[in-house]
Design an enzyme around this catalytic site. Structure first.
Site, short mmCIF file in Angstrom:
data_model
loop_
_atom_site.label_atom_id
_atom_site.label_comp_id
_atom_site.label_asym_id
_atom_site.label_seq_id
_atom_site.Cartn_x
_atom_site.Cartn_y
_atom_site.Cartn_z
N GLN A 161 12.02 -3.91 6.82
CA GLN A 161 11.35 -2.62 6.63
C GLN A 161 12.34 -1.54 6.21
OE1 GLN A 161 7.86 -1.65 6.85
NE2 GLN A 161 8.08 -3.79 6.32
N GLU A 207 8.36 3.55 8.06
CA GLU A 207 8.60 4.64 7.12
C GLU A 207 9.99 5.25 7.20
OE1 GLU A 207 4.52 6.99 6.66
OE2 GLU A 207 4.97 6.53 8.75
N ALA A 219 2.42 -0.49 15.19
CA ALA A 219 3.15 -1.42 16.05
C ALA A 219 3.15 -0.95 17.50
CB ALA A 219 4.58 -1.60 15.54
N LYS A 259 14.63 -9.36 12.19
CA LYS A 259 14.59 -9.66 10.76
C LYS A 259 13.54 -8.80 10.06
CE LYS A 259 14.81 -13.95 9.42
NZ LYS A 259 14.45 -15.36 9.13
N GLY A 315 2.10 -6.18 4.97
CA GLY A 315 3.38 -6.74 4.60
C GLY A 315 4.47 -6.41 5.58
N GLY A 359 0.82 -1.21 0.00
CA GLY A 359 0.00 0.00 0.00
C GLY A 359 0.85 1.25 0.00
N PHE A 360 1.82 1.29 0.93
CA PHE A 360 2.74 2.43 1.04
C PHE A 360 1.99 3.74 1.22
CE2 PHE A 360 4.56 -0.67 -2.05
CZ PHE A 360 5.39 -1.30 -1.15
N LYS A 363 9.61 1.75 18.67
CA LYS A 363 9.31 2.89 17.80
C LYS A 363 8.92 2.33 16.44
CE LYS A 363 12.93 5.82 19.86
NZ LYS A 363 14.05 6.75 19.54
N GLY A 364 8.08 3.07 15.73
CA GLY A 364 7.66 2.62 14.41
C GLY A 364 8.80 2.66 13.41
#
Length: 708
Positions: A609, A675, A506, A604, A463, A235-236, A671-672
């Site tokens: 990411q 991106e 997350a 992993k 994903g 999606g991004f 932390k996310g």
């Protein structure tokens, strides 16, 4: 009783628990769903860039084989307006009236027994227009321009005084071409009305938003809408808005009282699911002779669609990147006859960092200071906006570790001073400060008599590994094996969850799981278990089939009340490029990423990411540009044969290192990371190209014609 984290399971590089289903073709993506009695839909799109429809002739299409319905603005029922959400407004209903806002706008839907019949009939719909000249440039005097429409600009100190007193200044303008999200999976909607209840399989990253919007649009109770998305083929950010093709498909299913399926074509993806809009930033920096920043000023112009209300966030993050007393940001939005913009990985942050980190490199050159040392010299030890200590910040470690791992000390600072045969060689770097974000989240956690745990939430896995990290976290908190945990997500009948976007899922989901696990552990403690007795044995002894607990999180609310400046991820990029002086070719030779992501749920998946984001950053820097026809606004390169994305030959081995420790604010310490992988890649590459060639390129993508 609070469930605790001991890193028994958490952080381990386990394989994806859904990986086997994906590689064997057993994971159901939206396009894999087919329902009994299903019809198929195709879209009719506008072939002018602006104006009005003067006549529609549906007769040939309606008479075509297998056609069940042709719906256009002049025979469509009225629909309600959806409520705005925290990400911005819903896009304008494309069949509201006869107006054409952009080339490709959906102006009708054809439904037939087969997809081939629907596609053939859609080409038979005849449309006549009163065409107008579209507005396609942010500098066009006809463009509606809004100043700071979202209230995201800010200022502290006096920038003009700071610039006037600065010993060295940079005043430069940077542009980024429009980009397409380009997920591999074609967006799909399968809609059915089942005894008055709407059930939708859709390519969405935000099913709870879609549920609320569809309930309002079709005037049905929220409980009568169910959105399902167990797996999403990328999606991004493209799946964060409700697009008109989804509404049209739902409408067709209601009109026919029959399930309807619509799959977008690849060219339709380029004008139907958003894009990163064109942006231009003027960046002004001022510093003392020894490299201390005394002024930072950012002026942003960004393109958006006509009548659209979507923040680009480019002006939001700069004030916290470096220690500086005088900082100001400014923003304007120019509304053009282009397809609606949307969110694309790291919206705002990736654009801002390109301009800021390029300008910092220019400042370092003018000062005669090493670019790494300039960033360290202006390191923000506390949040510059509020003076609060960071909840965690290992950016200095990112910079120093990256420099050592890359071999930055071997860099000759003079441009065009390093060669490898016929290739000019350049080193470039960038620092990254990513903002914290999280929305409220809820989960339901159950443990049964067999000792198995089930986690339920309306969250999605696009994903990124949500299934796997949720299972690992739950196993960690309950002290059970990962294979004892089942994760059920992607269904709005489950407890509400935020979108998979903004690098916030997350943390929000993990905090809710931790809350539920603490409540569940406390309930088990009240059952007076024996030492060593498992959950299953305890339930069995008491004759209880299962115990459940609901967990909730609202981290943004908690952050507002915290004494800490809640931090997102930090990172540093170090890049080596080769430039063929005769041909203008740029080849990426090495790229090192060092990331502070707090506590890692799965090393992993975290590395995956960062690698994926880095590849997108390479595309942004060197390849990607959505080309609009200058006369009509038609997307001229809407295929993967014409719109260039990185392939294996464009990507060297990518070195990814994680530093830092658990975040002091986040309940799970994480932390996310979804991106931050893309942020900082483009400026590091651009800075390396300057070092190699002596040419400062400020417009992305960097193409060979700019270097010849």
């Amino acid at each position: 009783m609070t469930a605790t984290l001991t890193d028994r399971v958490l952080g381990r590089p386990l394989d994806r628990i859904d990986g086997r289903r994906k590689v064997s073709g057993a994971a159901p993506y939206p396009s894999d769903f087919d329902l009994p009695g299903q019809a198929h839909a195709a879209l009719v799109s506008a072939t002018v860039g602006a104006g009005r429809i003067t006549r529609i002739d549906r007769s040939a299409a309606e008479a075509a084989p297998g056609v069940l319905a042709v719906i256009t603005y002049d025979n469509a029922p009225d629909l309600g307006d959806p409520p705005p959400n925290q990400l911005g407004s819903i896009t304008r209903w494309s069949l509201r009236d006869d107006r054409i806002m952009y080339y490709g706008q959906h102006i009708g839907i054809v439904v037939a027994d087969t997809r081939a019949q629907a596609l053939a009939a859609a080409r038979l719909v005849k449309v006549e227009y009163a065409a107008e000249e579209p507005v396609l440039d942010v500098d066009d005097s006809r463009a509606e321009v809004e100043v700071d429409p979202f209230g995201l600009t800010s200022s502290r100190g006096d920038v003009e005084v700071g610039l006037d007193t600065a010993e060295v200044t940079v005043d430069a303008t940077y542009t980024i071409a429009p980009e397409a999200n380009s997920p591999m999976g074609l967006f799909t909607t399968v809609a059915s009305w089942q005894s008055g209840r709407l059930v939708v399989h859709d390519t969405t990253q935000y099913p709870t938003m879609m549920r609320k919007a569809l309930a309002a649009i079709f005037d049905v109770p929220l409980s009568d809408v169910r959105v399902l998305i167990p797996f999403l083929g990328g999606g991004f950010g493209a799946g964060l808005r409700l697009w008109s093709h989804t509404v049209l498909t739902v409408l067709a299913a209601r009109v026919l009282d029959r399930p309807v399926k619509l799959v977008l074509s690849r060219p339709q993806m380029f004008f139907s699911t958003g894009h990163r809009g064109f942006s231009r930033q003027r960046m002004r920096l001022g510093a003392t002779g020894d490299g201390r920043l005394v002024a930072m000023d950012q002026d942003v112009v960004v393109a958006n669609g006509v009548e659209d209300k979507l923040a680009a966030y480019i002006e939001f993050g700069m004030p916290t990147c470096y220690a500086c007393d005088n900082v100001a940001t400014h923003a304007r939005v120019a509304h053009l006859n282009i397809p609606y913009t949307g969110f694309m990985r790291a919206p705002g942050s990736v654009e801002m960092h390109f301009a800021l980190e390029s300008a910092m490199d220019e400042l370092a050159v003018r000062l005669g200071i090493d670019p790494l040392q300039l960033r360290l010299r202006n390191y923000a030890e506390v949040n510059p906006k509020n003076g609060k200590p960071w909840s965690s910040k290992a950016l200095r470690e990112c910079l120093l570790t990256g420099a050592d791992r890359f071999g930055w000390s071997a860099r000759d600072p003079a441009p065009r001073s390093m060669r490898d045969g016929d290739w000019l060689v350049g080193y470039g770097m960038a620092g990254v400060s990513f903002d914290f974000y999280a929305d409220p989240c809820e989960v339901r956690l159950t443990v049964d008599r067999g000792g198995n745990a089930i986690v339920r939430s309306a969250a999605t896995d696009i994903g990124t590994g949500t299934y796997t990290i949720t299972a690992q976290l739950t196993a960690e908190l309950l002290g059970i094996d990962v294979d004892r945990v089942r994760v059920e997500i992607g269904d709005t009948d489950l407890p509400p969850s935020p979108q998979s976007g903004g690098s916030g899922l997350a943390g929000a989901l993990g905090a809710a799981v931790k809350d539920a696990a603490s409540e569940l552990t406390a309930r088990f403690a009240r059952l007076d278990g024996s030492p060593g007795e498992t959950f299953g044995e305890l339930l069995d002894r008491h004759g209880i089939d299962e115990i459940s607990a609901t967990g909730k999180s609202d981290l943004t609310k908690a952050a507002g009340a915290s004494d800490l400046a809640v931090a997102g991820a930090f990172a540093a990029r170090f890049v080596e490029v080769g430039v063929d002086e005769d041909l203008g070719l740029v080849r990426l030779r090495r790229l090192v990423s060092v990331v502070d992501g707090g506590r890692l749920y799965n090393e992993k998946l975290a590395r995956s990411q960062i690698i994926g984001g880095t590849v997108m950053g390479i595309g942004m820097a060197l390849l990607e540009e959505t080309a609009f026809d200058p006369n009509t606004g038609r997307v001229a390169n809407g295929t993967f044969g014409d719109y260039l994305v990185p392939v294996n030959a464009d990507v060297p081995d990518l070195d990814v290192v994680f530093v830092g420790g658990p975040d002091a604010f986040a309940p799970t310490g994480t932390k996310g990371l979804g991106e931050v992988g893309i942020v900082g890649v483009a400026p590091a590459i651009a800075n390396a190209v300057h070092h190699a060639t002596g040419r400062r390129l400020r417009d992305l993508p960097i193409t060979l014609d700019q270097l010849l």
